[in-house]
Design a protein around this motif. Structure first.
Motif, PDB file in Angstrom:
ATOM      1  N   ALA A   1      24.104 -35.061 -11.436  1.00  0.00           N
ATOM      2  CA  ALA A   1      23.097 -34.143 -10.872  1.00  0.00           C
ATOM      3  C   ALA A   1      23.760 -32.862 -10.366  1.00  0.00           C
ATOM      4  O   ALA A   1      23.219 -31.760 -10.534  1.00  0.00           O
ATOM      5  CB  ALA A   1      22.347 -34.839  -9.738  1.00  0.00           C
ATOM      6  N   ASP A   2      24.949 -32.984  -9.755  1.00  0.00           N
ATOM      7  CA  ASP A   2      25.685 -31.780  -9.315  1.00  0.00           C
ATOM      8  C   ASP A   2      26.005 -30.911 -10.528  1.00  0.00           C
ATOM      9  O   ASP A   2      25.844 -29.684 -10.495  1.00  0.00           O
ATOM     10  CB  ASP A   2      27.022 -32.170  -8.649  1.00  0.00           C
ATOM     11  N   PHE A   3      26.473 -31.580 -11.584  1.00  0.00           N
ATOM     12  CA  PHE A   3      26.851 -30.832 -12.793  1.00  0.00           C
ATOM     13  C   PHE A   3      25.632 -30.111 -13.381  1.00  0.00           C
ATOM     14  O   PHE A   3      25.725 -28.948 -13.811  1.00  0.00           O
ATOM     15  CB  PHE A   3      27.485 -31.780 -13.816  1.00  0.00           C
ATOM     16  N   ASP A   4      24.483 -30.778 -13.357  1.00  0.00           N
ATOM     17  CA  ASP A   4      23.247 -30.145 -13.852  1.00  0.00           C
ATOM     18  C   ASP A   4      22.945 -28.864 -13.069  1.00  0.00           C
ATOM     19  O   ASP A   4      22.405 -27.905 -13.613  1.00  0.00           O
ATOM     20  CB  ASP A   4      22.050 -31.104 -13.740  1.00  0.00           C
ATOM     21  N   GLU A   5      23.304 -28.871 -11.795  1.00  0.00           N
ATOM     22  CA  GLU A   5      23.065 -27.666 -10.988  1.00  0.00           C
ATOM     23  C   GLU A   5      23.980 -26.519 -11.424  1.00  0.00           C
ATOM     24  O   GLU A   5      23.610 -25.346 -11.317  1.00  0.00           O
ATOM     25  CB  GLU A   5      23.261 -27.980  -9.510  1.00  0.00           C
ATOM     26  N   SER A   6      25.166 -26.850 -11.912  1.00  0.00           N
ATOM     27  CA  SER A   6      26.036 -25.792 -12.451  1.00  0.00           C
ATOM     28  C   SER A   6      25.419 -25.231 -13.729  1.00  0.00           C
ATOM     29  O   SER A   6      25.415 -24.016 -13.950  1.00  0.00           O
ATOM     30  CB  SER A   6      27.435 -26.334 -12.746  1.00  0.00           C
ATOM     31  N   LEU A   7      24.877 -26.140 -14.572  1.00  0.00           N
ATOM     32  CA  LEU A   7      24.243 -25.667 -15.814  1.00  0.00           C
ATOM     33  C   LEU A   7      23.041 -24.783 -15.490  1.00  0.00           C
ATOM     34  O   LEU A   7      22.843 -23.720 -16.106  1.00  0.00           O
ATOM     35  CB  LEU A   7      23.785 -26.861 -16.671  1.00  0.00           C
ATOM     36  N   SER A   8      22.246 -25.206 -14.512  1.00  0.00           N
ATOM     37  CA  SER A   8      21.039 -24.425 -14.204  1.00  0.00           C
ATOM     38  C   SER A   8      21.416 -23.074 -13.591  1.00  0.00           C
ATOM     39  O   SER A   8      20.709 -22.080 -13.760  1.00  0.00           O
ATOM     40  CB  SER A   8      20.077 -25.207 -13.303  1.00  0.00           C
ATOM     41  N   LEU A   9      22.562 -23.024 -12.915  1.00  0.00           N
ATOM     42  CA  LEU A   9      23.023 -21.735 -12.373  1.00  0.00           C
ATOM     43  C   LEU A   9      23.371 -20.763 -13.523  1.00  0.00           C
ATOM     44  O   LEU A   9      23.084 -19.570 -13.454  1.00  0.00           O
ATOM     45  CB  LEU A   9      24.243 -21.946 -11.482  1.00  0.00           C
ATOM     46  N   LEU A  10      23.967 -21.310 -14.583  1.00  0.00           N
ATOM     47  CA  LEU A  10      24.277 -20.459 -15.750  1.00  0.00           C
ATOM     48  C   LEU A  10      22.994 -19.834 -16.281  1.00  0.00           C
ATOM     49  O   LEU A  10      22.946 -18.637 -16.594  1.00  0.00           O
ATOM     50  CB  LEU A  10      24.918 -21.269 -16.883  1.00  0.00           C
ATOM     51  N   ASP A  11      21.940 -20.661 -16.392  1.00  0.00           N
ATOM     52  CA  ASP A  11      20.656 -20.147 -16.911  1.00  0.00           C
ATOM     53  C   ASP A  11      20.065 -19.103 -15.967  1.00  0.00           C
ATOM     54  O   ASP A  11      19.488 -18.120 -16.398  1.00  0.00           O
ATOM     55  CB  ASP A  11      19.650 -21.299 -17.088  1.00  0.00           C
ATOM     56  N   ARG A  12      20.191 -19.351 -14.671  1.00  0.00           N
ATOM     57  CA  ARG A  12      19.588 -18.453 -13.676  1.00  0.00           C
ATOM     58  C   ARG A  12      20.306 -17.092 -13.667  1.00  0.00           C
ATOM     59  O   ARG A  12      19.695 -16.043 -13.641  1.00  0.00           O
ATOM     60  CB  ARG A  12      19.656 -19.134 -12.299  1.00  0.00           C
ATOM     61  N   VAL A  13      21.655 -17.109 -13.702  1.00  0.00           N
ATOM     62  CA  VAL A  13      22.404 -15.850 -13.562  1.00  0.00           C
ATOM     63  C   VAL A  13      22.545 -15.134 -14.908  1.00  0.00           C
ATOM     64  O   VAL A  13      22.508 -13.919 -14.975  1.00  0.00           O
ATOM     65  CB  VAL A  13      23.812 -16.103 -12.953  1.00  0.00           C
ATOM     66  N   GLU A  14      22.690 -15.887 -15.980  1.00  0.00           N
ATOM     67  CA  GLU A  14      22.981 -15.308 -17.298  1.00  0.00           C
ATOM     68  C   GLU A  14      24.231 -14.428 -17.228  1.00  0.00           C
ATOM     69  O   GLU A  14      24.182 -13.200 -17.380  1.00  0.00           O
ATOM     70  CB  GLU A  14      21.786 -14.504 -17.804  1.00  0.00           C
ATOM     71  N   TYR A  15      25.349 -15.063 -16.992  1.00  0.00           N
ATOM     72  CA  TYR A  15      26.625 -14.347 -16.911  1.00  0.00           C
ATOM     73  C   TYR A  15      26.977 -13.743 -18.264  1.00  0.00           C
ATOM     74  O   TYR A  15      26.573 -14.249 -19.321  1.00  0.00           O
ATOM     75  CB  TYR A  15      27.750 -15.312 -16.530  1.00  0.00           C
TER      76      TYR A  15
END
Ligand code: SAM
Ligand code: SF4
Length: 475
Positions: free
Chosen positions: A349-363
């Protein structure tokens, strides 16, 4: 920035050695530019295993040695002294250093072998037990003492060390040899006070020391006089810089003053820590065209539970507020980050939050690493409970998610025009390689005499990590 790279300083300088700064206090003043009277051969080979900070440290080391009459050579065969400038941020980098030392022992055991940088600082005198072929161990705060240490070896000492950390001599080296003819690195802050639980930097580079603002600006002017048009300000937490000079500048104020230096066309800075990232930095970028539209803002993880264990001192929500501030800038600023996967106790679940951060920020770019336990860090004593295989799986998944984002973002640039500084060319392909202020690489039809010029290029095709373009600037 987090990417590991290996750079070998070539024997023939690509740029002349440039006088910078003043002499350091504890080096004997007499005969400063003459070869010391020791029986050591004076040809040195220097290899860098590390990040941009290490690359710039090597430039300082080469400058210090050349200022004392030592001569750089391109390969260990032609050298009397073999030096490795090292990084210990992850175990893999440390392995690389020891395997290099193993190989060199077989062929060059009779030469002076020295280890510099973070691995040297971390291992200290223990290095001599682990690698008896090594006779010199020197951390980054003591590079100005290197000629003196080599003289001690020449005088018959078998082993010498320079491991002090309580000095800011690291800024004021007498000479710095810069190997990139366009971009000059300039360290404005050394060490780190942040104490993230996974990180060796506070141990290997010591406490935070800021260089005085007036000295930084003086160096900028000298760099322009020497022909540089791009300046990259460096520090582990570059935006934690505080001015001790009478100018009393803030970090954003310093950015403005560097950008206003006549002759400076581009200014970059890395690495910013989110906690000290303030809106006036974004405002400065909006106000000063020479400040590049690029910010590297390492997040490390998207989960608050993990961020707390990492002692990063911010929560996901606070980090995202900083991102939103950057996105509100008048200029379109590209954002990159560093991420660690598989830190102690990281759940799916923590790792999923890293993935969702990628989607949110779009680095625009992500440097991702598997967690590597380091000695003498708080987390080094915790259970490293995410199996290696699982760390690998998470890393691959995160990288693939980011690849898709970069494909989308880069594709949207097709048809747009950018100014690039041409940094190189491939004679066989008749192609030039340019870099935009947002740090994107564009390949286009070009020749050797384009190198060093600022040209306008229109994007015609996109890959995840680079673009293809056509020249717009007329001859
Ligand atoms: N000061 C910068 C910051 O606060 O983000 C980072 C500097 S560090 C030299 C570069 C990157 O290495 C970090 O951002 C982190 O992602 C990574 N790193 C540091 N320690 C690590 C470890 N023990 N295992 C894996 N990656 C690590
Ligand atoms: Fe390491 Fe944290 Fe300092 Fe960056 S801020 S150098 S990750 S301790």
């Amino acid at each position: 920035m987090g990417d590991e790279l290996i750079q070998i300083l070539p024997g023939v300088p690509s740029a002349p050695v440039r006088p910078l700064g003043e002499a350091c206090a504890d080096v004997v003043d007499e005969g400063r530019h003459e070869a010391a009277a020791n029986p050591l051969g004076r040809r040195f080979y220097l290899e860098t295993i590390g990040c941009q900070m290490n690359v710039h440290d090597s430039e300082k080391v080469a400058g210090v040695l050349m200022g004392r009459g030592f001569e750089p050579v391109e390969d260990p065969e032609g050298a009397d002294i073999i030096l490795y400038n090292t990084c210990s941020i992850r175990e893999k980098a440390v392995h690389k250093v020891f395997s290099r030392l193993g190989a060199i022992k077989k062929k060059h055991g009779d030469k002076i072998i020295g280890v510099l940088g973070c691995v040297a600082q971390q291992e200290g005198e223990k290095f001599f037990e682990r690698a008896p072929q090594v006779s010199l161990v020197c951390g980054s705060a003591s590079y100005s003492r290197l000629p003196e240490l080599l003289d001690q070896l020449g005088a018959g000492n078998r082993r010498v060390t320079g491991l002090g950390l309580d000095t800011d001599e690291c800024f004021e080296t007498e000479l710095t040899r810069r190997d990139n003819p366009f971009r000059a690195y300039l360290t404005i802050i050394e060490g780190c006070d942040k104490a993230c639980s996974y990180c060796v930097v506070p141990t290997t580079r010591g406490p935070e020391r800021s260089r005085a603002g007036d000295r930084i600006l003086e160096e900028c002017r000298r760099l322009v006089d020497a022909g540089y048009t791009e300046i990259q300000l460096l520090g582990q937490t570059v935006n934690s810089w505080r001015d001790s000079s009478a100018l009393g500048l803030s970090f954003a104020g310093l950015l403005g003053r560097v950008a206003e230096t006549p002759g400076v066309r581009r200014v970059r800075f890395t690495t910013s820590h989110p906690r000290d990232f303030t809106p006036d930095i974004v405002q400065a970028i909006d106000e000063h065209p020479a400040l590049c539209d690029q910010i590297h803002l390492p997040v490390q993880c998207g989960s608050n539970a993990v961020l707390r264990r990492m002692l990063r001192t911010y929560a996901r929500e606070e980090y995202l507020e900083k991102i939103d501030c950057i996105r509100r800038a008048r200029r379109e600023i590209s954002i990159s980050t560093d991420m660690i996967v598989g830190f102690c106790g990281e759940t799916e679940a923590d790792f999923d939050e890293s993935l969702s951060l990628l989607d949110r920020v779009e680095y625009d770019q992500v440097f991702a690493f598997k967690y590597s336990p380091r000695p003498r860090t708080p987390a080094g004593g915790w259970v490293d409970d995410v199996p290696e295989e699982e760390k690998g799986r998470r890393l691959a998944e995160l990288q693939e998610r980011q690849r898709q984002i970069q494909i989308r973002r880069n594709h949207a640039l097709i048809g747009r025009e950018f100014e690039v500084l041409v940094e190189g060319h491939h004679p066989k392909l008749a192609q030039a390689v340019g870099r935009t202020t947002s740090n994107r690489v564009i390949n286009f039809a070009g020749a050797e005499d384009d190198v060093g010029r600022y040209l306008n290029v229109r994007v015609t095709a996109a890959a995840p990590n680079s673009l293809v373009g056509e020249r717009v600037t007329k001859e």
